[in-house]
Design an enzyme around this catalytic site. Structure first.
Site, PDB file in Angstrom:
ATOM      1  N   LYS A 194     -10.251   0.280  -2.582  1.00 42.82           N
ATOM      2  CA  LYS A 194     -10.151   0.074  -1.128  1.00 42.82           C
ATOM      3  C   LYS A 194     -10.454   1.370  -0.389  1.00 42.82           C
ATOM      4  CE  LYS A 194      -6.958  -1.236   2.600  1.00 42.82           C
ATOM      5  NZ  LYS A 194      -5.611  -1.748   2.949  1.00 42.82           N
TER       6      LYS A 194
ATOM      7  N   ASP B 101       0.863  -1.178   0.000  1.00 48.00           N
ATOM      8  CA  ASP B 101       0.000   0.000   0.000  1.00 48.00           C
ATOM      9  C   ASP B 101       0.905   1.235   0.000  1.00 48.00           C
ATOM     10  OD1 ASP B 101      -1.736  -2.142   0.596  1.00 48.00           O
ATOM     11  OD2 ASP B 101      -3.053  -0.854   1.781  1.00 48.00           O
TER      12      ASP B 101
ATOM     13  N   LYS C  56      -6.902   3.296  -3.592  1.00 47.18           N
ATOM     14  CA  LYS C  56      -7.294   3.316  -2.182  1.00 47.18           C
ATOM     15  C   LYS C  56      -7.519   4.754  -1.747  1.00 47.18           C
ATOM     16  CE  LYS C  56      -5.296   2.061   2.345  1.00 47.18           C
ATOM     17  NZ  LYS C  56      -4.167   1.360   3.017  1.00 47.18           N
TER      18      LYS C  56
END
Length: 343
Positions: free
Chosen positions: A279, A175, A243
């Site tokens: 996400k 991430d 995300k």
């Protein structure tokens, strides 16, 4: 299961991505070309977007659908601890919760992943043992934040070393955070190059690759138009997921922002046939809010996105509320009701 086999699903090939980006952009992905392309995207109707999100958030679901939705939410959670005070013991406790969320109900599914800092990856893998695997197949993967998370304020060399270290430690997923300062000042080429290089740093020695989630930090991007541009930029540069947030900045994941990002991946799929994950992370603490997101995914991108390689919740406290709601149903709290209200 070893780290290299935990994420067997192929990620996007960097060479083909670069070629595709150049073809779509009509030239080398530098500031000028990217600015022309991203500024040429249709503007976001903020009133319309928020109205669609509000409408999706009012949908009622039957009791039987709620049972399914709660289990699905558990299966899509990245259970997270990202604090400076994290210890090996805390990570082991997190993994134990990931593997057995409700000790009183063995029918409760496992979460999709645990998300930790890169130095804690080996601890998480060891604690998972044979359960370390692809969440689409019932395993639990290990995600690591990288690239000077959460600020992203570091040189590219440091960001790449941070990523490579997490991957060498066995991370299945990375991430990363984008350079919001570069994006907001219109230096799109810098952001594109950093994402592509981090994507390359996700490749393991055996040629497989960790999945890359690109964190936009939507709370700092100020406008829906910027969020849309950043989403397209992250996909063009190679992100397997887009995300919303680090969870360290407010506002974090909101329903209109998640809806907008789902519309982007839907439009990308229609244009290219390629599915990109989404996400939302930070601020989703209740089952009620999570179910709104599940409905929004199904109605926008499609029900096929409701699987771990295409949708995740980044959360630390959400799981506890979901378990509480599951327990209420199992004890008959909602017996006789056709429709349910979520606390």
């Amino acid at each position: 299961m070893s780290a290299t086999t935990a994420t067997a699903r192929p990620t996007r090939n960097i060479e083909s991505l670069t070629e595709r980006a150049a073809a779509l952009l009509g030239g080398t992905p530098d500031d000028e070309t990217l600015r022309r392309y991203l500024n040429g995207l249709s503007g976001v109707d903020a009133v319309g977007l928020e109205a669609r999100a509000a409408d999706l958030g009012t949908r009622s679901i039957k009791t039987t659908s709620k049972v399914w939705a709660l289990d699905k939410i558990v299966e899509l959670i990245d259970l997270t601890t990202l604090e400076g005070a994290d210890t090996p013991g805390k990570v082991r406790s997190l993994v134990a919760k990931a593997l057995n969320p409700d000790a009183s109900d063995q029918s409760c599914p496992r979460v999709a992943a645990v998300c930790v800092y890169g130095d804690m990856v080996p601890i998480a893998i060891e604690a998972l043992g044979s359960a370390h695997g692809d969440p689409d197949d019932g395993g639990v993967s290990v995600a690591a934040v990288a690239t000077a998370f959460p600020s992203g304020r570091a040189s590219l060399a440091v960001k790449l070393a941070d990523t490579a270290d997490a991957v060498s430690n066995g991370a299945d997923e990375i991430d990363m955070v984008i350079d919001r300062g570069a994006f907001l000042s219109g230096r799109y080429g810098v952001v594109f190059e950093q994402i592509t290089q981090v994507k390359a740093a996700c490749v393991r020695a055996d040629g497989t690759s960790a999945s890359l989630k690109v964190i936009l930090e939507t709370g700092e991007l100020n406008t829906y138009d910027n969020i849309k541009r950043a989403s397209w930029l992250a996909i063009l540069a190679g992100g397997d997921f887009i995300k919303t947030s680090t969870g360290k900045v407010q506002p974090a994941a909101t329903l209109p922002v998640t809806l907008l990002m789902l519309e982007v991946v839907r439009d990308w799929y229609r244009a290219t046939g390629e599915k990109i994950g989404v996400k939302p992370a930070g601020g989703i603490r209740t089952s009620k809010d999570a179910i709104k997101h599940v409905v929004t995914v199904a109605e926008t991108a499609g029900e096929e996105w409701l699987q771990p390689h295409l949708f995740r919740f980044g959360a630390s406290s959400l799981l506890n509320d979901v378990l509480r709601q599951r327990q209420k149903i199992s004890t008959g709290h909602y017996t006789g009701a056709d429709y349910v209200t979520i606390d």
